[in-house]
Design a protein around this motif. Structure first.
Motif, short mmCIF file in Angstrom:
data_model
loop_
_atom_site.label_atom_id
_atom_site.label_comp_id
_atom_site.label_asym_id
_atom_site.label_seq_id
_atom_site.Cartn_x
_atom_site.Cartn_y
_atom_site.Cartn_z
N VAL A 595 -8.48 -3.07 8.75
CA VAL A 595 -8.36 -2.23 7.56
C VAL A 595 -8.30 -3.15 6.35
O VAL A 595 -8.07 -4.36 6.47
N LEU A 596 -8.48 -2.58 5.18
CA LEU A 596 -8.34 -3.34 3.94
C LEU A 596 -6.95 -3.13 3.36
O LEU A 596 -6.43 -2.01 3.40
N PRO A 597 -6.33 -4.18 2.85
CA PRO A 597 -4.97 -4.03 2.31
C PRO A 597 -4.95 -3.13 1.07
O PRO A 597 -5.81 -3.24 0.20
N ALA A 598 -3.98 -2.24 1.02
CA ALA A 598 -3.80 -1.36 -0.14
C ALA A 598 -2.87 -2.03 -1.15
O ALA A 598 -2.05 -2.87 -0.79
N PRO A 599 -2.98 -1.65 -2.43
CA PRO A 599 -2.15 -2.30 -3.45
C PRO A 599 -0.66 -2.14 -3.24
O PRO A 599 0.11 -3.02 -3.62
N ASP A 600 -0.23 -1.03 -2.63
CA ASP A 600 1.20 -0.75 -2.52
C ASP A 600 1.76 -1.03 -1.13
O ASP A 600 2.86 -0.63 -0.80
N GLU A 601 0.98 -1.73 -0.29
CA GLU A 601 1.47 -2.03 1.05
C GLU A 601 1.18 -3.47 1.41
O GLU A 601 0.42 -4.16 0.72
N LEU A 602 1.82 -3.94 2.46
CA LEU A 602 1.57 -5.27 2.99
C LEU A 602 0.86 -5.14 4.32
O LEU A 602 1.43 -4.61 5.28
N GLN A 763 9.64 -0.93 3.73
CA GLN A 763 9.26 0.22 4.54
C GLN A 763 7.80 0.61 4.33
O GLN A 763 7.41 1.77 4.57
N ASN A 764 6.98 -0.34 3.89
CA ASN A 764 5.56 -0.03 3.67
C ASN A 764 4.69 -1.18 4.17
O ASN A 764 3.80 -1.66 3.49
N ILE A 765 5.01 -1.64 5.37
CA ILE A 765 4.25 -2.71 6.02
C ILE A 765 3.33 -2.09 7.05
O ILE A 765 3.76 -1.30 7.91
N ARG A 766 2.06 -2.44 6.97
CA ARG A 766 1.08 -1.91 7.92
C ARG A 766 0.75 -2.99 8.93
O ARG A 766 0.13 -4.00 8.61
N HIS A 767 1.18 -2.78 10.16
CA HIS A 767 1.02 -3.76 11.24
C HIS A 767 -0.19 -3.36 12.08
O HIS A 767 -0.20 -2.30 12.70
N ILE A 768 -1.21 -4.23 12.09
CA ILE A 768 -2.43 -3.98 12.86
C ILE A 768 -2.55 -5.04 13.94
O ILE A 768 -2.55 -6.25 13.63
N ARG A 769 -2.64 -4.60 15.20
CA ARG A 769 -2.84 -5.55 16.29
C ARG A 769 -4.31 -5.58 16.65
O ARG A 769 -4.93 -4.54 16.91
N LEU A 770 -4.91 -6.77 16.64
CA LEU A 770 -6.33 -6.95 16.92
C LEU A 770 -6.50 -7.81 18.17
O LEU A 770 -5.58 -8.53 18.58
N ASP A 771 -7.69 -7.75 18.73
CA ASP A 771 -7.96 -8.59 19.90
C ASP A 771 -8.60 -9.92 19.50
O ASP A 771 -8.77 -10.80 20.33
#
Length: 853
Positions: A595-602, A763-771
């Motif tokens: 995903v692409l990072p949003a301005p208000d999230e990490l 409380q606005n961290i987006r954790h993405i697990r990739l292979d």
């Protein structure tokens, strides 16, 4: 009367002699120049903010010229303070034109560290009407016993490029000196000049006699032609990572060849050497191109400046050593290699081209990689919108205060109460507490409780009436030999065998060389031969690879404003059409794979690679903040059992690798990481010791210079470490330890930006697990291997980088093509081909050898 933000004069205009001078040149005095004249006649302090090329310098000096023309007198009338020696010399040269053409009885001289001793002595006995100097030289003058006599006639103080000094230690030194000038010459008005100001109210306080912004008239000049700024990409594929911009060297060379005079700005001295070498390899037309940066000798820099002013150069590759105020009207264009890292900084550099307010300056931005393309686009949009950026000035440092206290004692005895009141008139010290002042004064007197038994730290004493005196002329001599706030990593001079000194490189770099090793410096390949006293003996380089000296702390920080704009562009696909196709494809691949990072999230990606797990956080807070955050996160990962192995921070991304997968990333970015982990790291790391050494050197506890000897960096470090341990053990609240902790927490580590980041993404961290690695993470992983590597290790690194791209794009690009596009060079040195010697250059042949570098 105020009209459209400009103060319109309500008194008579210029004297006839000056009107005729303007008319003879086909000029009309600008409104803000007349407004400055009106303010001077009222005795009002002023801050002039005007676009580059708007005649700011003449506006600052015009009232002094008029007053001296109408009422000639002996003595110092105006003192001009510049952040650069080169700027002071340039202004003096330009100021002589109206004086000579109008036949004005006005004497003008410069005073810097390069001024001969006989001229300095004469200036004390018979000061010129106008003296142009630097903060360091001004402080030295104020430390002299006859300073009150020299400055008694002072009527005006001009502070040029004031934005470049406010909030820095040199600025602290300058504004402390200004508070003393206010005491010696209360009748003198203060004038601040700047083209780029993000915090005008703060600067008004710095110009004020009493740190009160309301006492300073703000004169702003709107308008000016909008600059013409374009982005230039390499003809081949755009690199994914890397920061040197060498892939675009052919385009830069063609731009120089097609123009009259070009300044090629770069962000670091190492980059200056590399870009200059790359241009020389392409210089089939033997264009006169020069190199200018702070590590070259004064003589070399002066010759380049003189050649530039005389129109003998087609181009000069320069660092920040030339980006302030120097008026070379013949400059046709500016090339910025690498992203500018700040809107105000970009405007300052772009303003070196054309240097006429009513005509557009022409500039070309040369991004080194894909992230930098986005930053360049954000910079151009910000310039078009009239934005300014930069941090607000911070409070003054206690180490600079200690140096100032000793300098004032060298001038004359003082009473602590009087000096405290005087110092609080300096804007950086307006909120100084009496406790901090008294503790600093006590340190200067005898070193403080833990050091007072050592006689060498005793510099002041008090008499029966409470006046503070210096302990003899030796103390004053030592202060003047070590005066200044610029602390660099220990440097070693370079001397050509049988020839002149070439400049300086950092001591650690020389320590890594063996006899016969080649390195690039002053635009040529040098061969290290041996150490001779405190200089490195070098000869002309031969065949083989040439390393490039790097300089600690030379990388410019990414501003908060530009960081936010980069995040916004990444997230807003409606802005993508303005980006090059390669960058759009890169972002589209990222959206597909992750995903692409949003301005208000990490956005935090975690993926395996080899036997390691990588965590990549898209923080966009600048390299310095990311390096600090990486240290804190690895400490927390240790406690959580993830087995951290290392980290790297770019301006945009933080990458951490570990033995075990971080399954929960939220605890790694909690705000309490700035508590226990920060305290542990600060106490355990060598950074605090390095910071203490710098603080102690400025404060006068450590002496870099001593009659008959020069201390090596190693000796300075040993002395600093011993004193540091003594103070921590016996006086942990010592004023220098307090100053060290404050600077480490607030300045060197960029804690403020980290705290803002953690609060923003709470409380606005987006954790993405990739292979596997994502396209946006590739540049950060390339940085993992950018340290110096030798021999076949370079090929292995290129192959690994190509594999990263292959993985990130699912093999969408050919493997061989990936090798060429990942990074133009994964190591901080030129490619294997040795740069051509600059002897083919016609200008170089005709000029003295020292002008070649």
């Amino acid at each position: 009367m105020r009209r459209h933000g400009v103060w319109t004069p309500v008194v008579r205009t210029l004297p006839e002699r000056f009107q005729n001078w303007f008319a003879a040149r086909g000029w009309q005095p600008r409104l803000h120049q007349l407004a400055m004249l009106a303010a001077a006649r009222e005795g009002v302090c002023t801050l002039l903010i005007a676009p580059t090329g708007g005649g700011k310098t003449l506006a600052g000096f015009l009232p002094s010229l008029v007053e001296l023309a109408e009422n000639p007198f002996e003595g110092l009338h105006t003192i001009y303070i510049s952040p650069l020696k080169a700027l002071a010399v340039d202004i003096a040269r330009n100021l002589m034109a109206p004086v000579e053409e109008m036949g004005l009885p006005i004497s003008i001289e410069t005073r810097t560290g390069d001024t001969p001793a006989n001229r300095r002595a004469r200036q004390r006995e018979k000061p010129p009407n106008i003296l142009l100097t630097t903060p360091e030289s001004l402080t030295l003058l104020l430390s002299l016993a006859d300073a009150d006599v020299m400055f008694a006639t002072l009527r005006c103080v001009v502070l040029d490029e004031i934005h470049a000094l406010a909030g820095t230690k040199r600025g602290d030194q300058l504004f402390l000196a200004l508070s003393r000038l206010t005491s010696l010459a209360p009748q003198a008005r203060h004038v601040g000049l700047s083209a780029t100001v993000a915090h005008p109210e703060a600067l008004r306080a710095h110009v004020s006699r009493h740190a009160k912004p309301e006492d300073v008239r703000l004169i702003t000049v709107a308008g000016g032609a909008a600059p013409d700024i374009t982005i230039q990409l390499p003809e081949g594929r755009l690199p994914w990572g890397g920061h040197m911009g060498l892939a675009s060297a052919p385009e830069i060379y063609r731009a120089i060849a097609a123009s009259g005079v070009t300044i090629v700005f770069v962000n670091t001295r190492a980059q200056a050497e590399l870009v200059f070498a790359a241009l020389w390899k392409l210089n089939e037309e033997s264009l006169p191109i020069a190199l200018h940066h702070g590590s070259l000798t004064v003589e070399q820099r002066r010759k380049v400046e003189a050649a530039m002013a005389a129109g003998k150069l087609r181009g000069v590759v320069a660092t920040a050593s030339l980006d302030l105020g120097i008026d070379w009207g013949a400059v046709d264009q500016v090339v910025q290699v690498g992203a500018p890292k700040g809107v105000s900084r970009l405007l300052q550099r772009v303003g070196r081209a054309n240097h006429r307010m009513d005509e557009p300056s022409r500039a070309m931005l040369v991004p080194a990689n894909r992230f930098e393309v986005i930053e360049c686009m954000a910079s151009i949009e910000a310039v078009a919108a009239g934005k300014q950026d930069g941090e607000a000035p911070r409070p003054g440092g206690l180490d600079v205060l200690a140096q100032h206290i000793l300098a004032m004692a060298c001038h004359a005895p003082f009473h602590p109460d009087a000096l405290f009141a005087e110092i609080r008139q300096a804007a950086p010290y307006a909120a100084l507490t009496r406790r901090d002042f008294d503790d600093t004064l006590r340190f200067v007197e005898d070193g403080g409780y833990a050091l007072r038994s050592y006689e060498r730290f005793a510099k002041l004493f008090r008499d029966a009436e409470g006046l503070v005196h210096i302990r003899g002329p030796v103390v004053a001599r030592q202060l003047r030999m070590n005066l200044g706030t610029i602390i660099e990593t220990p440097l070693v001079k370079l001397r050509m065998r049988g020839g002149p000194y070439l400049g300086e490189v950092e001591e650690w770099f020389i320590s890594t060389l063996r006899a016969g090793d080649n390195f690039l410096f002053a635009g040529q390949v040098l061969r290290f031969e041996a150490m001779e006293a405190n200089a490195a003996l070098v000869g002309r380089g031969g065949d083989g690879e040439a390393r490039v000296p790097t300089y600690a702390g030379s990388r410019m920080p990414l501003t908060t404003y530009l960081a936010a704009e980069v995040r916004a562009i990444l997230h807003d696909q409606s802005r993508w059409p303005a980006l090059p196709e390669e960058v759009r494809e890169w972002l589209a691949m990222q959206a597909l794979r992750s995903v692409l990072p949003a301005p208000d999230e990490l956005l935090v990606e975690v993926f395996p690679r080899g036997e390691k797990f990588f965590l990549v956080a898209y923080c966009f807070e600048g390299r310095l903040a990311h390096q600090t955050l990486g240290m804190l996160i690895t400490k927390r990962m240790e406690k959580l059992g993830y087995g951290p192995l290392g980290y790297v921070g770019t301006d945009y991304v933080l990458a951490v690798w570990s033995a075990f997968e971080p399954v929960d990333v939220q605890p790694l970015f909690e705000e309490d990481i700035l508590g226990e982990e920060l305290e542990e790291w600060i106490n355990e790391s060598s950074m605090l010791r390095r910071t203490f050494r710098n603080i102690a050197t400025i404060a006068g506890l450590l002496e870099k210079h001593h009659p008959g000897q020069e201390k090596s960096g190693r000796a300075m470090t040993v002395n600093a470490d011993l004193i540091y341990d003594v103070l921590r053990r016996h006086e942990p609240d010592h004023v220098l330890l307090r100053a060290t902790r404050a600077e480490a927490a607030a300045g060197l580590t960029d804690i403020g930006r980290i705290a803002t980041l953690l609060a923003r993404v709470r409380q606005n961290i987006r954790h993405i697990r990739l292979d596997r690695v994502s396209p946006l993470a590739v540049p950060a992983l390339i940085e993992e291997g950018r340290e110096w590597v030798a021999g076949g290790a370079e090929d292995a690194l290129l192959a690994e980088a190509a594999a990263l791209v292959h993985d990130a794009t699912d093999g969408a690009e050919m493997f061989s093509e990936s090798l060429a596009v990942v990074s133009e060079d994964p190591t901080p040195r030129p490619r294997r081909e040795t740069p051509k010697a600059p002897r083919r250059n016609r200008f170089i042949r005709a000029a003295p050898k020292a002008a070649r570098r």
